[in-house]
Design a protein around this motif. Structure first.
Motif, short mmCIF file in Angstrom:
data_model
loop_
_atom_site.label_atom_id
_atom_site.label_comp_id
_atom_site.label_asym_id
_atom_site.label_seq_id
_atom_site.Cartn_x
_atom_site.Cartn_y
_atom_site.Cartn_z
N ASN A 162 4.18 -7.31 -6.50
CA ASN A 162 3.37 -7.70 -7.66
C ASN A 162 2.16 -6.79 -7.81
O ASN A 162 1.63 -6.64 -8.91
CB ASN A 162 2.89 -9.15 -7.51
N ARG A 163 1.71 -6.19 -6.73
CA ARG A 163 0.49 -5.37 -6.73
C ARG A 163 0.72 -4.20 -5.77
O ARG A 163 1.19 -4.39 -4.65
CB ARG A 163 -0.68 -6.22 -6.27
N ILE A 164 0.37 -3.00 -6.21
CA ILE A 164 0.48 -1.82 -5.37
C ILE A 164 -0.88 -1.14 -5.38
O ILE A 164 -1.47 -0.94 -6.43
CB ILE A 164 1.59 -0.89 -5.86
N TYR A 165 -1.37 -0.80 -4.19
CA TYR A 165 -2.70 -0.21 -4.08
C TYR A 165 -2.67 1.01 -3.17
O TYR A 165 -1.70 1.25 -2.45
CB TYR A 165 -3.72 -1.23 -3.58
N ALA A 166 -3.74 1.78 -3.26
CA ALA A 166 -3.89 2.96 -2.41
C ALA A 166 -5.38 3.22 -2.21
O ALA A 166 -6.20 2.81 -3.03
CB ALA A 166 -3.23 4.17 -3.05
N VAL A 190 7.39 6.18 -6.50
CA VAL A 190 7.31 5.14 -5.47
C VAL A 190 6.72 3.85 -6.05
O VAL A 190 7.13 2.75 -5.66
CB VAL A 190 6.53 5.64 -4.23
N ILE A 191 5.80 3.96 -6.98
CA ILE A 191 5.29 2.75 -7.66
C ILE A 191 6.44 2.06 -8.40
O ILE A 191 6.61 0.84 -8.31
CB ILE A 191 4.12 3.11 -8.60
N GLU A 230 0.85 -1.18 0.00
CA GLU A 230 0.00 0.00 0.00
C GLU A 230 0.89 1.24 0.00
O GLU A 230 1.92 1.27 0.67
CB GLU A 230 -0.89 0.02 1.25
N ILE A 231 0.48 2.23 -0.79
CA ILE A 231 1.17 3.52 -0.70
C ILE A 231 0.23 4.51 -0.02
O ILE A 231 -0.99 4.39 -0.11
CB ILE A 231 1.65 4.06 -2.06
N GLY A 232 0.83 5.44 0.69
CA GLY A 232 0.09 6.52 1.33
C GLY A 232 0.92 7.78 1.22
O GLY A 232 2.15 7.73 1.19
N TYR A 233 0.24 8.92 1.11
CA TYR A 233 0.97 10.17 0.90
C TYR A 233 0.13 11.35 1.36
O TYR A 233 -1.08 11.26 1.49
CB TYR A 233 1.32 10.36 -0.59
N TRP A 234 0.81 12.45 1.60
CA TRP A 234 0.17 13.75 1.75
C TRP A 234 1.15 14.81 1.29
O TRP A 234 2.36 14.64 1.36
CB TRP A 234 -0.35 14.00 3.16
N ILE A 235 0.57 15.90 0.81
CA ILE A 235 1.35 17.04 0.33
C ILE A 235 0.88 18.26 1.11
O ILE A 235 -0.32 18.43 1.33
CB ILE A 235 1.10 17.28 -1.19
N GLY A 236 1.82 19.11 1.52
CA GLY A 236 1.45 20.36 2.20
C GLY A 236 0.57 21.22 1.30
O GLY A 236 0.78 21.31 0.10
N LYS A 237 -0.43 21.84 1.90
CA LYS A 237 -1.44 22.58 1.13
C LYS A 237 -0.87 23.63 0.17
O LYS A 237 -1.38 23.77 -0.94
CB LYS A 237 -2.44 23.24 2.09
N PRO A 238 0.21 24.35 0.52
CA PRO A 238 0.73 25.34 -0.45
C PRO A 238 1.19 24.69 -1.78
O PRO A 238 1.38 25.40 -2.76
CB PRO A 238 1.92 25.97 0.27
N TYR A 239 1.34 23.38 -1.79
CA TYR A 239 1.88 22.69 -2.96
C TYR A 239 0.84 21.83 -3.68
O TYR A 239 1.18 21.07 -4.58
CB TYR A 239 3.10 21.85 -2.54
N TRP A 240 -0.41 21.95 -3.28
CA TRP A 240 -1.48 21.18 -3.93
C TRP A 240 -1.66 21.65 -5.37
O TRP A 240 -1.49 22.83 -5.70
CB TRP A 240 -2.79 21.36 -3.18
N GLY A 241 -2.07 20.70 -6.22
CA GLY A 241 -2.44 21.03 -7.59
C GLY A 241 -1.28 21.34 -8.52
O GLY A 241 -1.48 21.88 -9.61
#
Length: 178
Positions: free
Chosen positions: A125-129, A114-115, A92-103
């Motif tokens: 063999n399988r990567i999900y989020a 990371v994939i 499983e991958i998980g992530y967050w980005i600081g709001k000033p850098y969204w979009g």
């Protein structure tokens, strides 16, 4: 752990020196509400504890975590992780980005890197989020990184005391290499 590079970002080892920036971004309610695990309000000193515990999990091979930094000035803008090797060869991958850098495409660059790392270095063999169904920014990152929508897990988690639906995306090794 390797350093990963993309067009505009570098993914490097997370360190305790990152605690101040992690705490700054994680303290933003708009960031916290997009995750299952970031509390709000964020506790003072919480980033030090988080980084210490996640680095311990990394030493045990349970997870690989990267600081997402801008290539031009090395500023930390977020975090991304992938779970470690296991008998099912899935992660499983998980992530967050600081709001000033969204979009700005940084999440997509990080997820794509990371994939690649998960398939090529970790031999998954399988990567999900998963993401909240009401967080299109997150699931668009998954789509742009090549993941396919597999469904919605209804009331699969609890956030702020309420059951929430999660949308589920994944990519298989054969899709990545194909």
């Amino acid at each position: 752990m390797k350093t990963l590079e993309a067009n505009h970002i570098i993914l490097r080892k997370l360190t305790l020196d990152d605690a101040e920036k992690v705490e700054e971004y994680a303290s933003d309610y708009d960031v916290a509400k997009t995750t299952l695990n970031i509390p709000h309000p964020y506790p003072k000193g919480g980033a030090q504890e988080f980084i210490t515990s996640i680095l311990e999990a990394e030493k045990k091979g349970k997870i690989a975590i990267f600081a997402i930094t801008l290539k031009d000035n090395n500023s930390l803008i977020g975090l991304i992780n992938i779970s470690g090797p296991n008998a099912s060869r899935r992660a499983e991958i998980g992530y967050w980005i600081g709001k000033p850098y969204w979009g700005k495409g940084y999440g997509t660059e990080a997820a794509t890197a990371v994939i690649k790392y998960g398939f090529e270095e970790m031999k998954h063999n399988r990567i999900y989020a998963l993401a909240f169904t009401d967080n299109p920014g997150s699931w668009r990152i998954m789509e742009k990184a090549g993941m396919k929508h597999e469904g919605v897990l209804r009331q699969h988690a609890v956030r702020d005391g309420k059951p929430v639906d999660l949308t589920y995306y994944a990519i298989l090794r054969e899709e990545y290499t194909g």
